[in-house]
Structures are given as C-alpha cells and as structure tokens.
Design a protein around this motif. Structure first.
Motif, PDB file in Angstrom:
ATOM      1  N   ASN A  39       0.813  -1.219   0.000  1.00  0.00           N
ATOM      2  CA  ASN A  39       0.000   0.000   0.000  1.00  0.00           C
ATOM      3  C   ASN A  39       0.846   1.268   0.000  1.00  0.00           C
ATOM      4  N   ASN A  40       2.044   1.174  -0.578  1.00  0.00           N
ATOM      5  CA  ASN A  40       2.875   2.361  -0.795  1.00  0.00           C
ATOM      6  C   ASN A  40       2.555   2.947  -2.160  1.00  0.00           C
ATOM      7  N   LEU A  41       2.443   4.262  -2.233  1.00  0.00           N
ATOM      8  CA  LEU A  41       2.092   4.912  -3.489  1.00  0.00           C
ATOM      9  C   LEU A  41       3.246   4.805  -4.480  1.00  0.00           C
ATOM     10  N   LEU A  42       2.975   4.238  -5.643  1.00  0.00           N
ATOM     11  CA  LEU A  42       3.966   4.138  -6.704  1.00  0.00           C
ATOM     12  C   LEU A  42       3.849   5.268  -7.702  1.00  0.00           C
ATOM     13  N   LEU A  43       2.614   5.627  -8.019  1.00  0.00           N
ATOM     14  CA  LEU A  43       2.403   6.558  -9.119  1.00  0.00           C
ATOM     15  C   LEU A  43       1.087   7.293  -8.930  1.00  0.00           C
ATOM     16  N   SER A  44       1.093   8.568  -9.243  1.00  0.00           N
ATOM     17  CA  SER A  44      -0.115   9.392  -9.191  1.00  0.00           C
ATOM     18  C   SER A  44      -0.183  10.213 -10.471  1.00  0.00           C
ATOM     19  N   HIS A  45      -1.247  10.028 -11.221  1.00  0.00           N
ATOM     20  CA  HIS A  45      -1.415  10.756 -12.491  1.00  0.00           C
ATOM     21  C   HIS A  45      -2.789  11.418 -12.493  1.00  0.00           C
ATOM     22  N   THR A  46      -2.818  12.742 -12.599  1.00  0.00           N
ATOM     23  CA  THR A  46      -4.065  13.506 -12.644  1.00  0.00           C
ATOM     24  C   THR A  46      -4.337  13.954 -14.071  1.00  0.00           C
ATOM     25  N   TYR A  47      -5.529  13.654 -14.567  1.00  0.00           N
ATOM     26  CA  TYR A  47      -5.906  14.032 -15.930  1.00  0.00           C
ATOM     27  C   TYR A  47      -6.670  15.347 -15.962  1.00  0.00           C
ATOM     28  N   THR A  48      -7.607  15.514 -15.059  1.00  0.00           N
ATOM     29  CA  THR A  48      -8.443  16.711 -15.097  1.00  0.00           C
ATOM     30  C   THR A  48      -9.034  16.966 -13.715  1.00  0.00           C
ATOM     31  N   GLY A  49      -9.412  18.207 -13.437  1.00  0.00           N
ATOM     32  CA  GLY A  49     -10.052  18.554 -12.182  1.00  0.00           C
ATOM     33  C   GLY A  49      -9.102  18.489 -10.999  1.00  0.00           C
ATOM     34  N   ARG A  50      -9.711  18.456  -9.808  1.00  0.00           N
ATOM     35  CA  ARG A  50      -8.944  18.367  -8.567  1.00  0.00           C
ATOM     36  C   ARG A  50      -9.473  17.194  -7.749  1.00  0.00           C
ATOM     37  N   PRO A  51      -9.117  15.979  -8.130  1.00  0.00           N
ATOM     38  CA  PRO A  51      -9.629  14.801  -7.414  1.00  0.00           C
ATOM     39  C   PRO A  51      -9.004  14.696  -6.030  1.00  0.00           C
ATOM     40  N   PRO A  52      -9.618  13.935  -5.128  1.00  0.00           N
ATOM     41  CA  PRO A  52      -9.025  13.721  -3.799  1.00  0.00           C
ATOM     42  C   PRO A  52      -7.650  13.084  -3.935  1.00  0.00           C
ATOM     43  N   PRO A  53      -6.698  13.483  -3.109  1.00  0.00           N
ATOM     44  CA  PRO A  53      -5.349  12.915  -3.202  1.00  0.00           C
ATOM     45  C   PRO A  53      -5.346  11.437  -2.829  1.00  0.00           C
ATOM     46  N   PRO A  54      -4.361  10.703  -3.302  1.00  0.00           N
ATOM     47  CA  PRO A  54      -4.347   9.245  -3.063  1.00  0.00           C
ATOM     48  C   PRO A  54      -4.239   8.870  -1.595  1.00  0.00           C
ATOM     49  N   LEU A  55      -3.515   9.651  -0.809  1.00  0.00           N
ATOM     50  CA  LEU A  55      -3.341   9.309   0.592  1.00  0.00           C
ATOM     51  C   LEU A  55      -4.600   9.574   1.416  1.00  0.00           C
ATOM     52  N   VAL A  56      -5.547  10.274   0.857  1.00  0.00           N
ATOM     53  CA  VAL A  56      -6.856  10.434   1.500  1.00  0.00           C
ATOM     54  C   VAL A  56      -7.769   9.271   1.131  1.00  0.00           C
ATOM     55  N   LEU A  57      -7.692   8.822  -0.106  1.00  0.00           N
ATOM     56  CA  LEU A  57      -8.583   7.762  -0.576  1.00  0.00           C
ATOM     57  C   LEU A  57      -8.180   6.387  -0.049  1.00  0.00           C
ATOM     58  N   LEU A  58      -6.876   6.142   0.087  1.00  0.00           N
ATOM     59  CA  LEU A  58      -6.436   4.804   0.470  1.00  0.00           C
ATOM     60  C   LEU A  58      -6.994   4.364   1.822  1.00  0.00           C
ATOM     61  N   PRO A  59      -6.922   5.179   2.890  1.00  0.00           N
ATOM     62  CA  PRO A  59      -7.505   4.721   4.163  1.00  0.00           C
ATOM     63  C   PRO A  59      -9.003   4.433   4.068  1.00  0.00           C
ATOM     64  N   LEU A  60      -9.729   5.236   3.300  1.00  0.00           N
ATOM     65  CA  LEU A  60     -11.160   4.988   3.133  1.00  0.00           C
ATOM     66  C   LEU A  60     -11.401   3.670   2.419  1.00  0.00           C
ATOM     67  N   TYR A  61     -10.554   3.377   1.446  1.00  0.00           N
ATOM     68  CA  TYR A  61     -10.678   2.113   0.713  1.00  0.00           C
ATOM     69  C   TYR A  61     -10.377   0.924   1.623  1.00  0.00           C
ATOM     70  N   LEU A  62      -9.329   1.039   2.444  1.00  0.00           N
ATOM     71  CA  LEU A  62      -8.916  -0.072   3.292  1.00  0.00           C
ATOM     72  C   LEU A  62      -9.869  -0.299   4.461  1.00  0.00           C
TER      73      LEU A  62
END
Length: 578
Positions: free
Chosen positions: A14-37
């Motif tokens: 669960n270490n972040l390898l890659l973050s790619h944003t295409y458009t908008g301002r989506p929630p950052p990955p470190l915010v989403l990961l705990p919610l997912y887990l």
C-alpha cells in the motif's frame, strides 16, 4: 461524457507508486487509500464516499498484487468505462514492462509509464484503448529519459526526484495537447510523430523472422455434486488465447468443431452457438461472419491476446431437466470425489476417496480411459502441426496429461485439531489457520484403484454450564468440584460410558457418539486438477487458414507454423456437498 479524473497505483504494501491527474482536482491518493482499506476484503470494485467534498465514487482493480484506483466526482460517469480503462492501463503496462507486473518494474521505467498514461487519455478522455497500438506512439529504449530531460534544458545524467530514489511519480495532464509534470518539470510532447496504425489494435510495420500462429484454449470447470454423486450443475468457462507472430497484416479464419455436441441444430454456426453461450470477442473479430457461418474471421493484434471468451453448460440444453439425474462420470472428467463420515469406534473419523468416474455403461470415463496410457510422462499438451498443411486439424486427444490432484476439505470451526492423517497416496496436512485439510496426489500415483485419505478429528474442550457433560471425541467431558473424600462415581466417565443419575456408568451406543460428532464432520470438499490435451466441452480447432489475398505484406510463399493447445483446469471447481 465520462472523464477519467486520475489514476493512482499502489504496491502490495500500500505504498504509493504513481499518481497521475488528468483533469479537475480529485481527492489525493493518501486520502482515498484509508477509506478504501476500511472496507473488509474482498472489497467491491465501486465504492461511494459521501463524506468527501465533493462526494466521490472510487473505482478499483487489483492486478498482480498492485492496486489501481481512479476517483470520480461526476454524476454522469459510466462505471464500466472507468473499470475497463483501469484494466486497459494494466494491460498496457504489462505489454511494455512484461508479466507479471511488479512494483520494481514501474519504479525503474517511469519514463515509459509516463508516456503510456499520457497517451491512453487526454484531459480525461480515453484516446488509445489497445496496448498493442501504443507501440507506435510510445518510445522505449535507454535514450528515452535523456531525450525527455534534454528537451527541458537538463543534462540527461541529472537525477530527477521521483524518477530516481524510490519516490512516487506525480504526473498531470490537461487538454489541448499533452503536458506532463514530473516532479515539477514540464515535458514536451513525445518525440514519436507517427500517426498510428490504420488498424486500432495492431501496430504498424510488424516484422518477424519466423512466422508463427498459436491457439490456446483453456476451460475452467465449475461443477457441484450432491452427496449421492448426482450432478446439480456443471459449467465450463472457456477462453481462447491467440498468439500471432506474423509479419505484415495477416487476415485469418479460425474454424471450431463441437465434437458432436449440438448435432441436429441447424448449420455449423447454430451448433457452435448452441454449445458456446455468452460469447465475448476481441474487437478484431468480424461478428457478421460468426453469426452467419460460425467462423472467426479477424486481423489479429501482434503478439498474444484474448480472442474469445465463452461459457458451456456441460449438462446440455436440457440442463433443467437433467440436473440431479446425470452422474459425474457422464462429464468424462478424470477424477471423482466421495466422502464418508462418522467412521471409527467413536464416530470421529471421516474418509475422503479419490475415484476414477465411470460412465453409465460401467466403463472408464472419456478422459480417464485416455489418461491411463499417458500418466507415466507423455506430453499430451496438444498438437504442433505442419506448416505446409492448409489447416490445423484436431489436437492430440489420445494422449492427454493429468496434472497434480489437490483435494481441500474445509472443517467446521468447532474442530480443534486433526490428530491423524492417513493418506494411501500423496501427502496431506492440516492447516489450523484456514481450518481445512489439504491432500495432494501426484498424477503418476493416481491409478485405477484411486486413493483414500482417512482423518481423525478432535472437538473443542468442554466448558462449564450447558456444555458440561457433552461427549466430545467419544469421551464425556463432565467436570466436577470435588474433595479428597469424593466417591469414585464423581469422576468423569471414560470412552464408551455414560453417567446415569444413580452414579453408575453405562456404555454409550455408537449411534449416539456418531450423532454427537456429526457437527464436527466436513460438509463439503473441493477438487483441483489440470488436464492438458483435452477440453470438457468437446470443442476442437478444426482449421486455421491464412487468406493471402486479403493479407498485406505477405508473399504467397509465406506459410506460418501453426499450433494448438488444449487445457482443462479445476481451481477448487469440483465441489461435493455432503
């Protein structure tokens, strides 16, 4: 229109390898990961988080232990589009980095990964969906990173944070042309200026020194049996994997036969469609030819790809009428399962038996009969056919090869231990972690007499109160508070005895002990195996033709080498209900 907002990739820790944003301002990955887990495994592919602002839907897939996440805050987003996009991204990474997809490969090839993510979507709109076609627009090789850094005025040897040193790579893209930000550095468009292939799924200028075509048909079984051995349901889920290593643009025609199934149902196409249900095809397949003639006409991508997927009801079109009446042997599978419970003097033993199923006529099943002559080491993998023949023909069904058999017997949670494991063949062990017995038998040891495993189990230690006095493993577990002057009748009774109200121990009947041990007995068992050179559905490859008139870049003298493999597997797919 649905848009891809971002793609986040995490490794198996669960270490972040890659973050790619295409458009908008989506929630950052470190915010989403705990919610997912927070959700217990197995986690659904689509999760809704109303607590975020704005409320966000999170899409996820797992491939090779890597976690792919894509958030979306739009109200008109098509879920299947985003999930399919994540699968295509994973396939593209495998195309360039190799399989299996490892975190170390992504970390050491950030330059290639950056190009792939920039090409598959522009400002969130999907552009390239085929991994094979990305070969025309993604540069590979040792000089790619130097070219990228040279265009922003940096020497190629400069260490860039995020590209070296193990940190995650952060990229962003916006419309009107592709821009990438690598740790704050703006890169230009890829140097590749090719317009791409005219065929979306096949790259341009394909050249091979040896021209080869391979067909691999794999069927996965899902069979449920009643305690009597009667079939409750039987399905085979098949996939046709195709490998094309042919120069130019070949035009191919693949014909299948049903092995006699579906006979009397119209023409070839009707027969195939009666057997092959819920078919799905690669976009290269011309559906008109399949619907009218029952053949697969296509221009293949270069390399290996999934040509077709299908489902076969092994009980036939009359499945609702024959379910519960057909026997296991009628499927022609190489091994069967039997369980006998309540054995031993205390009724705390059970027996699992691997058998060779027989047909209704009393003979060995189709697969078993042909396996007997080949269990000693024949290849049985399929046929490699001469390139100078116009088609392929059928595979070598006379010499299939059985792989290792694995039996798994789940036990109730009340089972404390399995004290004895006595396999007649192979190796067996008890796993307290998942509460099951696993038994492995080598194919060479699986003869006409089959194999037997006998197990002795122990139940839980009796507790005070309502469980006091229960017979566990053939012994009463009554406990007492006593002093030194207690009479002998106060002691708990031994195996085979029961304490009455007058303090006299009387024998316990075997039927009573078997009944009390019933809750410790297994209620199901699953069987796993593999058979090379044979398909449960009876499908065969009849021919594979190269149309030289429609093909481009091939001379009339080119005759590709053709081959076919058949494989039937059961991954705990044979289940016996006790």
């Amino acid at each position: 229109m649905s848009a891809i907002e971002a793609v986040y990739i995490f490794d198996e820790h669960n270490n972040l390898l890659l973050s790619h944003t295409y458009t908008g301002r989506p929630p950052p990955p470190l915010v989403l990961l705990p919610l997912y887990l927070q959700h217990a495994a197995p986690r659904p592919s689509v999760l809704y988080f109303p607590s975020l602002h704005p409320s966000t839907v999170l899409y996820s897939i797992v491939q090779d232990n890597l976690l792919f996440l894509s958030p979306s805050s739009g109200t008109d987003t098509e879920p299947l589009l985003i999930l399919e996009f994540l699968h295509r991204v994973a396939d593209a990474l495998e195309e360039f980095l190799g399989s299996p997809l490892l975190a170390s490969k992504i970390a050491s090839n950030y330059d290639i990964v950056a190009q792939i993510l920039a090409e598959v979507a522009d400002a969130g709109i999907v552009c390239h969906g085929e991994a094979n076609a990305l070969r025309d627009v993604v540069e590979t090789g040792p000089g790619v990173l130097n070219n990228l850094l040279g265009k922003v005025g940096l020497p190629g040897s400069t260490a860039v944070p995020g590209l070296q040193g193990g940190g995650p790579m952060v990229m962003s893209g916006s419309g009107g042309g592709i821009q990438r930000t690598v740790s704050g550095l703006s890169a230009l468009q890829p140097a590749q200026t090719a317009q791409g292939s005219a065929i979306p799924w096949r790259r341009n200028n394909v050249k091979h020194t040896s021209n080869e075509l391979y067909v691999d048909i794999v069927e996965t079984l899902s069979v449920t049996l009643a305690p009597s051995g009667r079939l409750l349901s039987a399905f085979a889920y098949g996939s046709i994997a195709f490998t094309s290593k042919v120069s130019g643009v070949p035009d191919l025609l693949l014909s299948l036969s049903t092995g006699g199934k579906g006979a009397g149902v119209g023409n070839r196409g009707d027969q195939l469609r009666a057997v092959m249900e819920r078919t799905v095809f690669h976009p290269c397949v011309r559906l008109g030819r399949w619907k009218s003639e029952g053949v697969m006409s296509f221009v293949p991508p270069d390399g290996r790809f999934a040509l077709c997927g299908y489902e076969v009801d092994l009980l036939g079109p009359e499945a609702p009428l024959t379910a519960g009446k057909s026997t296991y042997g009628s499927l022609g599978l190489p091994a069967g399962v039997e369980i006998t419970i309540g054995l031993g003097s205390s009724g705390n033993e059970f027996e699992v038996r691997l058998t060779q199923p027989t047909t209704s006529g009393g003979g060995a099943s189709i697969a078993t009969a042909s396996l007997q002559s080949n269990l000693s080491g024949g290849s049985g993998i399929g046929s490699r056919l001469s390139a100078n023949k116009p088609g392929i023909g059928t595979g070598d069904s006379k010499a299939p090869s059985l792989d290792k058999l694995t039996m798994r017997v789940p036990l109730p949670a009340a089972v404390r231990n399995v004290t004895e494991l006595r396999p007649s063949k192979g190796e067996a062990h008890w796993s307290p972690a998942d509460g099951s017995v696993e038994w492995k038998v080598a194919a060479k040891d699986f003869g006409p007499l089959g194999a037997v495993l006998r197990c002795t189990i122990q139940g839980p230690l009796a507790a005070d109160g309502e469980n006091a006095g229960a017979v566990l493993n053939g012994m009463t577990a009554t406990t007492y508070d006593y002093t030194d002057d207690e009479p002998a009748s106060a002691y708990q009774t031994l195996d085979g005895q029961e304490k009455q109200s007058n303090g006299i121990a009387t024998p316990v009947s075997r039927e009573a002990k078997v009944e009390k041990s019933r809750e410790l007995m297994p209620t199901s068992a699953t069987l796993s195996f593999g058979v090379k050179g044979w398909l449960a559905s009876g499908l065969r490859v009849e021919s594979l033709l190269l149309d030289n008139k429609k093909s481009r870049g091939l001379g009339p003298e080119v005759k590709p080498y053709k081959g076919v493999k058949y494989l039937t597997v059961s991954r705990e797919g044979i289940e016996l209900r006790c």
